[in-house]
Write an enzyme that holds these catalytic residues in place. Sequence first.
Site, PDB file in Angstrom:
ATOM      1  N   GLY A 161       0.968  -1.120   0.172  1.00 30.52           N
ATOM      2  CA  GLY A 161      -0.081  -0.023   0.228  1.00 30.52           C
ATOM      3  C   GLY A 161       0.833   1.297  -0.070  1.00 30.52           C
ATOM      4  O   GLY A 161       2.158   1.230  -0.061  1.00 30.52           O
TER       5      GLY A 161
ATOM      6  N   GLY B  17      -5.471  -2.975  -1.691  1.00 29.20           N
ATOM      7  CA  GLY B  17      -4.274  -3.007  -2.699  1.00 29.20           C
ATOM      8  C   GLY B  17      -4.339  -4.525  -3.162  1.00 29.20           C
ATOM      9  O   GLY B  17      -3.655  -4.836  -3.867  1.00 29.20           O
TER      10      GLY B  17
ATOM     11  N   GLU C 195      -0.651 -11.101   2.620  1.00 31.19           N
ATOM     12  CA  GLU C 195      -0.508  -9.850   4.031  1.00 31.19           C
ATOM     13  C   GLU C 195      -0.908 -10.490   5.223  1.00 31.19           C
ATOM     14  O   GLU C 195      -0.219 -10.548   6.237  1.00 31.19           O
ATOM     15  CB  GLU C 195      -1.460  -8.712   3.691  1.00 31.19           C
ATOM     16  CG  GLU C 195      -1.017  -7.559   2.737  1.00 31.19           C
ATOM     17  CD  GLU C 195      -1.874  -6.625   2.415  1.00 31.19           C
ATOM     18  OE1 GLU C 195      -1.496  -5.663   2.046  1.00 31.19           O
ATOM     19  OE2 GLU C 195      -2.987  -6.675   2.938  1.00 31.19           O
TER      20      GLU C 195
END
Length: 273
Positions: free
Chosen positions: A63, A132, A138
């Site tokens: 991001g 994103g 993540e």
Amino acid sequence: MLLRLFGSKLLSFQRSFTKMPLIPYSQLTPLSDPTEESKRLSAYKAVDENFPDTPKVIGIGSGSTVIYVAERIGQLDNKRDFICIPTGFQSKNLILDNGLLLGSIEQYPELDITFDGADEIDSNLNAIKGGGACLFQEKLVAYSSKKFVLVADHRKKSSDLGKKWIKGIPIEVVPSAYVYVENKLKEYGAETITLRQGGSAKAGPIITDNNNFLIDAHFGIVSNPRELHLKLKNTLGIVETGIFTDHAKRAYFGEKDGSVTFRTIEGDSVLEI
Ligand SMILES: O=C(CO)[C@H](O)[C@H](O)COP(=O)(O)O
């Protein structure tokens, strides 16, 4: 004796000096865009306050706020002494562009700490992520870390998930199951359901780093994020959701007035500072 004492003081001074960022924040030229300045503030402070004394493996999220995390870590003079694990393509480039050492989560499955951005963070440090499109990687990196720290500008600070981030919870879906999943999301009461598109750069849906589709589903205010996440995860075709619960230890917010506030877990409660 005095010499030994002086020697050990010098050693600890040197140790803390090596982990100090090279440029004090106060000496930086403020960024012209106030939101960018808020992002940089939160990211720099998060790194300055949480970076380990003897770093081994560090997770770098994705991001626009994490750009400043990688930048700050790249200012450390011991930056070649540890490995950085990316959460996607952009993150991999951030690591390389800042002269950091790149590793993979398969090689280094245990991380000291991960810094990542978020789309919304509630007062219990639950977060929505995946704006994103990197939510799977993540989550893998965050959940493999001893400590998970969020960085964000003031727009992401919320009391409840779904209050500010109304684009919907990002949900990664196996492509052939997207219609099935959309129908299930309707059944679960989603207010809006959008198959995320590639925009002007691609005709058709976005493809994640894992070759899946992404659906953004807004459920209004989410009163029980863990329960919603589990329900979604139990649905055939859903690979992962962008609801991150019970994991972040601390979240930093760059405020409009140039200050940084944070929410942090202390025992069983969340302190607002
Ligand atoms: O979850 C993410 C990417 O999948 C990002 O961390 C999230 O979208 C926040 O991004 P930004 O810092 O640009 O506001």
